[in-house]
Design a protein around this motif. Structure first.
Motif, PDB file in Angstrom:
ATOM      1  N   ASP A  67       0.834  -1.200   0.000  1.00 30.71           N
ATOM      2  CA  ASP A  67       0.000   0.000   0.000  1.00 30.71           C
ATOM      3  C   ASP A  67       0.869   1.250   0.000  1.00 30.71           C
ATOM      4  O   ASP A  67       2.050   1.199   0.348  1.00 30.71           O
ATOM      5  N   ALA A  68       0.271   2.377  -0.373  1.00 33.33           N
ATOM      6  CA  ALA A  68       0.899   3.685  -0.204  1.00 33.33           C
ATOM      7  C   ALA A  68       0.518   4.219   1.171  1.00 33.33           C
ATOM      8  O   ALA A  68      -0.629   4.067   1.593  1.00 33.33           O
ATOM      9  N   ALA A  69       1.472   4.810   1.872  1.00 34.99           N
ATOM     10  CA  ALA A  69       1.189   5.337   3.207  1.00 34.99           C
ATOM     11  C   ALA A  69       2.096   6.518   3.487  1.00 34.99           C
ATOM     12  O   ALA A  69       3.316   6.435   3.298  1.00 34.99           O
ATOM     13  N   GLU A  70       1.512   7.608   3.938  1.00 39.70           N
ATOM     14  CA  GLU A  70       2.276   8.802   4.286  1.00 39.70           C
ATOM     15  C   GLU A  70       2.886   8.630   5.674  1.00 39.70           C
ATOM     16  O   GLU A  70       2.169   8.456   6.652  1.00 39.70           O
ATOM     17  N   ARG A  71       4.220   8.686   5.731  1.00 37.37           N
ATOM     18  CA  ARG A  71       4.913   8.500   6.999  1.00 37.37           C
ATOM     19  C   ARG A  71       6.000   9.540   7.222  1.00 37.37           C
ATOM     20  O   ARG A  71       6.793   9.447   8.133  1.00 37.37           O
ATOM     21  N   HIS A  73       8.550  10.321   5.105  1.00 37.65           N
ATOM     22  CA  HIS A  73       9.828  10.019   4.462  1.00 37.65           C
ATOM     23  C   HIS A  73       9.860  10.627   3.064  1.00 37.65           C
ATOM     24  O   HIS A  73       8.830  11.045   2.536  1.00 37.65           O
ATOM     25  N   PRO A  74      11.008  10.631   2.407  1.00 33.93           N
ATOM     26  CA  PRO A  74      11.055  11.075   1.015  1.00 33.93           C
ATOM     27  C   PRO A  74      10.163  10.192   0.138  1.00 33.93           C
ATOM     28  O   PRO A  74      10.046   8.989   0.386  1.00 33.93           O
ATOM     29  N   PRO A  75       9.526  10.775  -0.880  1.00 33.57           N
ATOM     30  CA  PRO A  75       8.679   9.973  -1.770  1.00 33.57           C
ATOM     31  C   PRO A  75       9.430   8.788  -2.355  1.00 33.57           C
ATOM     32  O   PRO A  75      10.607   8.893  -2.722  1.00 33.57           O
ATOM     33  N   GLY A  76       8.766   7.662  -2.403  1.00 35.87           N
ATOM     34  CA  GLY A  76       9.365   6.434  -2.918  1.00 35.87           C
ATOM     35  C   GLY A  76      10.019   5.567  -1.865  1.00 35.87           C
ATOM     36  O   GLY A  76      10.425   4.442  -2.148  1.00 35.87           O
ATOM     37  N   THR A  77      10.137   6.063  -0.620  1.00 33.36           N
ATOM     38  CA  THR A  77      10.720   5.266   0.458  1.00 33.36           C
ATOM     39  C   THR A  77       9.811   4.081   0.771  1.00 33.36           C
ATOM     40  O   THR A  77       8.607   4.239   0.928  1.00 33.36           O
ATOM     41  N   LEU A 117      -6.983 -13.015  13.782  1.00 29.35           N
ATOM     42  CA  LEU A 117      -6.550 -12.650  12.438  1.00 29.35           C
ATOM     43  C   LEU A 117      -5.134 -13.178  12.200  1.00 29.35           C
ATOM     44  O   LEU A 117      -4.388 -13.426  13.153  1.00 29.35           O
ATOM     45  N   PRO A 118      -4.740 -13.311  10.920  1.00 32.15           N
ATOM     46  CA  PRO A 118      -3.335 -13.669  10.667  1.00 32.15           C
ATOM     47  C   PRO A 118      -2.423 -12.532  11.074  1.00 32.15           C
ATOM     48  O   PRO A 118      -2.867 -11.390  11.274  1.00 32.15           O
ATOM     49  N   ARG A 119      -1.155 -12.827  11.217  1.00 31.43           N
ATOM     50  CA  ARG A 119      -0.186 -11.754  11.387  1.00 31.43           C
ATOM     51  C   ARG A 119      -0.224 -10.890  10.130  1.00 31.43           C
ATOM     52  O   ARG A 119      -0.280 -11.408   9.013  1.00 31.43           O
ATOM     53  N   VAL A 120      -0.180  -9.576  10.302  1.00 29.88           N
ATOM     54  CA  VAL A 120      -0.260  -8.665   9.164  1.00 29.88           C
ATOM     55  C   VAL A 120       0.966  -7.763   9.141  1.00 29.88           C
ATOM     56  O   VAL A 120       1.326  -7.159  10.162  1.00 29.88           O
ATOM     57  N   LEU A 121       1.615  -7.697   7.990  1.00 29.67           N
ATOM     58  CA  LEU A 121       2.683  -6.743   7.732  1.00 29.67           C
ATOM     59  C   LEU A 121       2.233  -5.850   6.588  1.00 29.67           C
ATOM     60  O   LEU A 121       1.467  -6.283   5.724  1.00 29.67           O
ATOM     61  N   VAL A 122       2.705  -4.610   6.569  1.00 31.85           N
ATOM     62  CA  VAL A 122       2.388  -3.683   5.489  1.00 31.85           C
ATOM     63  C   VAL A 122       3.690  -3.252   4.831  1.00 31.85           C
ATOM     64  O   VAL A 122       4.571  -2.691   5.497  1.00 31.85           O
ATOM     65  N   LEU A 123       3.820  -3.559   3.543  1.00 33.78           N
ATOM     66  CA  LEU A 123       4.929  -3.037   2.749  1.00 33.78           C
ATOM     67  C   LEU A 123       4.418  -1.733   2.137  1.00 33.78           C
ATOM     68  O   LEU A 123       3.609  -1.741   1.214  1.00 33.78           O
ATOM     69  N   ALA A 124       4.856  -0.617   2.707  1.00 40.19           N
ATOM     70  CA  ALA A 124       4.300   0.688   2.366  1.00 40.19           C
ATOM     71  C   ALA A 124       5.295   1.518   1.577  1.00 40.19           C
ATOM     72  O   ALA A 124       6.509   1.399   1.760  1.00 40.19           O
ATOM     73  N   CYS A 125       4.750   2.369   0.706  1.00 39.20           N
ATOM     74  CA  CYS A 125       5.566   3.291  -0.069  1.00 39.20           C
ATOM     75  C   CYS A 125       5.123   4.714   0.232  1.00 39.20           C
ATOM     76  O   CYS A 125       3.925   5.015   0.220  1.00 39.20           O
ATOM     77  N   GLU A 126       6.085   5.589   0.515  1.00 39.80           N
ATOM     78  CA  GLU A 126       5.781   6.994   0.747  1.00 39.80           C
ATOM     79  C   GLU A 126       5.334   7.636  -0.574  1.00 39.80           C
ATOM     80  O   GLU A 126       6.072   7.631  -1.556  1.00 39.80           O
ATOM     81  N   PRO A 127       4.123   8.176  -0.617  1.00 39.13           N
ATOM     82  CA  PRO A 127       3.644   8.786  -1.863  1.00 39.13           C
ATOM     83  C   PRO A 127       4.201  10.191  -2.060  1.00 39.13           C
ATOM     84  O   PRO A 127       4.587  10.862  -1.097  1.00 39.13           O
ATOM     85  N   GLN A 128       4.220  10.627  -3.302  1.00 40.28           N
ATOM     86  CA  GLN A 128       4.521  12.024  -3.601  1.00 40.28           C
ATOM     87  C   GLN A 128       3.243  12.793  -3.917  1.00 40.28           C
ATOM     88  O   GLN A 128       3.084  13.934  -3.501  1.00 40.28           O
TER      89      GLN A 128
END
Length: 198
Positions: A67-71, A73-77, A117-128
């Motif tokens: 998913d995309a998530a604002e955290r 960081h620089p865009p694309g992180t 629920l199953p264990r959940v991880l999120v592979l997130a990308c900082e959006p621009q």
């Protein structure tokens, strides 16, 4: 060595018509060219939050949401996040049709299911580029997020074998230098317990 019977779901989430929110679907499309191992279920859920909620109840040991998530960081992180799961069944509204919120989907799945629920991880990308509230359609992802798609595919190919071998392992992205110490951090409208940034 793969643990016998481990079930793993990789789920792309996001709206392909809302700029960088399309990151999850773009990564799942890229996985069609570089598929994960056959025992992994990889599926683009787009904005179908109800479908994802029911899929989470299908006996998976671990799920990786892309998913995309604002955290901040620089865009694309890229970041690997482990959200706090809902503590138990509770009433919740269905996810909105035009904006999947993973936190709400997890709460809905907890409400619908009887077991954990199953264990959940999120592979997130900082959006621009994220749409403003008055924009219904904003097609196309930004250059930094487009560049992150193949890195996300690389990350999934590295993470998946480790999670299949041990669903409770603490996988790391290959470039942890941006956030070497895992720590709790808030995510606007998103769950957040940091594992690593890239």
């Amino acid at each position: 060595m793969t643990r016998s019977g481990t079930r793993l779901l990789v789920a792309g989430v996001g709206n392909i018509f809302l700029a960088d929110d399309a990151f999850g679907p773009e990564v799942l499309r890229a996985l069609e060219r570089r598929p994960l191992r056959a025992e992994v279920r990889a599926r683009d859920f787009g904005i179908r939050g109800l479908d994802l909620a029911y899929e989470l109840l299908d006996g998976y040991d671990v799920t990786v949401l892309v998913d995309a998530a604002e955290r901040g960081h620089p865009p694309g992180t890229l970041s690997l996040i482990e959200p706090e799961l809902p503590g138990g069944p509770r009433a919740t509204a269905p996810p909105e049709a035009h904006g999947m919120d993973p936190a709400k989907v997890l709460a809905l799945a907890a409400h619908l299911g009887d077991g954990p629920l199953p264990r959940v991880l999120v592979l997130a990308c900082e959006p621009q580029v994220r749409p403003r509230g008055d924009e219904d359609i904003l097609p196309g992802i930004s250059a930094p997020v487009a560049d992150a798609v193949e890195r996300a595919v690389d990350a999934l190919h590295a993470l998946v074998p480790e999670l299949l071998a041990d669903p409770m392992s603490s996988p790391r992205l290959s470039r942890p230098e941006e956030s070497p110490n895992p720590s709790a951090a808030g995510l606007a409208a998103r769950p957040a317990r940091d594992v690593e940034d890239r």
